[in-house]
Design an enzyme around this catalytic site. Structure first.
Site, PDB file in Angstrom:
ATOM      1  N   GLY A  47      -4.094  22.933   2.633  1.00  0.00           N
ATOM      2  CA  GLY A  47      -5.412  23.264   2.113  1.00  0.00           C
ATOM      3  C   GLY A  47      -6.223  24.212   2.974  1.00  0.00           C
ATOM      4  N   TYR A  48      -5.705  24.632   4.104  1.00  0.00           N
ATOM      5  CA  TYR A  48      -6.469  25.525   4.973  1.00  0.00           C
ATOM      6  C   TYR A  48      -6.528  26.929   4.370  1.00  0.00           C
ATOM      7  CZ  TYR A  48      -6.311  22.089   8.828  1.00  0.00           C
ATOM      8  OH  TYR A  48      -6.444  20.977   9.621  1.00  0.00           O
ATOM      9  N   SER A  49      -7.739  27.347   4.018  1.00  0.00           N
ATOM     10  CA  SER A  49      -7.971  28.709   3.495  1.00  0.00           C
ATOM     11  C   SER A  49      -7.020  29.051   2.360  1.00  0.00           C
ATOM     12  CB  SER A  49      -7.879  29.742   4.623  1.00  0.00           C
ATOM     13  OG  SER A  49      -8.891  29.514   5.588  1.00  0.00           O
ATOM     14  N   GLU A  50      -6.898  28.102   1.424  1.00  0.00           N
ATOM     15  CA  GLU A  50      -6.094  28.286   0.207  1.00  0.00           C
ATOM     16  C   GLU A  50      -4.652  28.676   0.513  1.00  0.00           C
ATOM     17  OE1 GLU A  50      -8.254  31.020  -2.274  1.00  0.00           O
ATOM     18  OE2 GLU A  50      -9.798  29.533  -2.764  1.00  0.00           O
ATOM     19  N   GLY A  51      -4.110  28.106   1.584  1.00  0.00           N
ATOM     20  CA  GLY A  51      -2.707  28.342   1.920  1.00  0.00           C
ATOM     21  C   GLY A  51      -2.465  29.541   2.807  1.00  0.00           C
TER      22      GLY A  51
END
Length: 335
Positions: free
Chosen positions: A59-63
């Protein structure tokens, strides 16, 4: 650099872990994350220091955090020379079997690898039976997609029950706990950390520097993150008046040892038995600083002095229910 093993596994990691939440396309989750070129510079510096342990999440920065990390590592180092951890939970279906099977494939694709060294559940899922989650995770280990399992912030009884489910069904147990732990937040010393020690589980805490509060003598920061990160404010600002006494004592010890405040805060983690604190570095010099903390040896008197002002804190990390679908940031303060 010094190295150690994760839990009861044969996975050897540096005693500093690079947190990759600061890598990724700015604005997709946070405003202050590094672009791909700057992320690669920090990753290369970590490798040059002997750091081999990297922690990211789906989920970090939309992958894009996973993508930046994967592409940088592929250019810089052989796959078997690094330990890559990623996480699952802030996604559709949370920790259901279907979600875990879908999300691991997405993570592996974004990282450009066919296996993950450590797969961590990002929180406890209140909607999925423990047995379903643990069996699904075990199937990833059996399939060779994952080498070891870890958990992140939750209540001690939840972690214990998941470990029991693994033991009773001969499934793979958790080898690591990525919990919220630092000199300004020590609530896990009551239950979670003793459980981990009893079970031979390695600690790899996030926010070891309390999102920068243990790196400077003032509470506020003029950095982009300091001005815009509402999660940091939500996690720490309500206890500011109490916690500044600890910050001041960390500064005093830094003067005593002729080092930085962050080195005192990190050295405290190793004194407490932590395996690898996660350093969310957005500048190469922060990793140099963290590696230098290995030279600091705190005495029992030092530790007692910086711990003494601590008072009980509201719980930050473990959650009482699943957040709304689509949420990726918890503990946000109001603007």
């Amino acid at each position: 650099m010094e190295y150690t093993k994760l839990g009861k596994t044969d996975i050897e990691v540096s005693k500093v872990c690079v947190g990759c939440m600061g890598f990724g396309k700015a604005g997709t989750m946070l405003d202050w994350t590094l672009d791909e070129e700057r992320s690669a510079e920090v990753i290369k510096h970590a490798l040059d220091l002997g750091i081999n342990f990297f922690d990211t999440a789906n989920g970090y920065s939309e992958g894009t955090s996973e993508e930046y990390l994967g592409r940088a590592l592929k250019k810089l180092v052989k796959r078997d020379r690094v330990v890559i951890a990623s996480k699952v939970y802030f996604n559709e279906g949370r920790l259901s079997r279907k979600a875990i099977e879908r999300e691991i494939d997405g993570t592996l694709k974004r990282l450009g690898t066919d296996y993950l060294d450590l797969y961590i559940i990002h929180r406890f899922d209140y909607d999925t039976p423990i047995e379903e989650t643990m069996e699904a995770l075990d199937s990833l280990v059996k399939a060779g997609k994952v080498r070891a399992l870890g958990a992140s912030a939750m209540y001690g009884y939840q972690f214990y029950n998941m470990q029991l489910a693994a033991r009773d069904n001969n499934w793979t147990p958790f080898s690591t706990m990525e919990n919220h732990y630092n000199l300004l937040y020590r609530e896990d010393e009551r239950e979670m950390i003793p459980i981990c020690r009893q079970m031979g589980v390695s600690l790899m805490p996030y926010s070891p520097l309390a999102s920068g509060h243990l790196t400077r003598r003032t509470w506020e920061s003029d950095s982009l993150r300091g001005r815009t990160d509402l999660v940091v404010k939500g996690k720490y600002d309500r206890m500011k008046e109490h916690d500044m006494a600890i910050v001041t004592r960390v500064a005093e010890l830094a003067d005593k040892y002729h080092c930085t405040m962050s080195q005192i805060a990190i050295a405290w983690h190793w004194y407490k038995g932590v395996t690898a604190p996660i350093i969310g570095a957005t500048k190469a010099k922060y990793l140099t600083d963290a590696a230098g903390a290995l030279d600091i040896r705190l005495t029992p008197e030092d530790v007692a002095y910086i711990e003494e002002p601590y008072v009980p804190h509201p719980i930050v990390g473990a959650i009482d229910q699943n957040p709304p679908e689509g949420a990726v940031l918890l503990d946000k303060a109001e603007k």
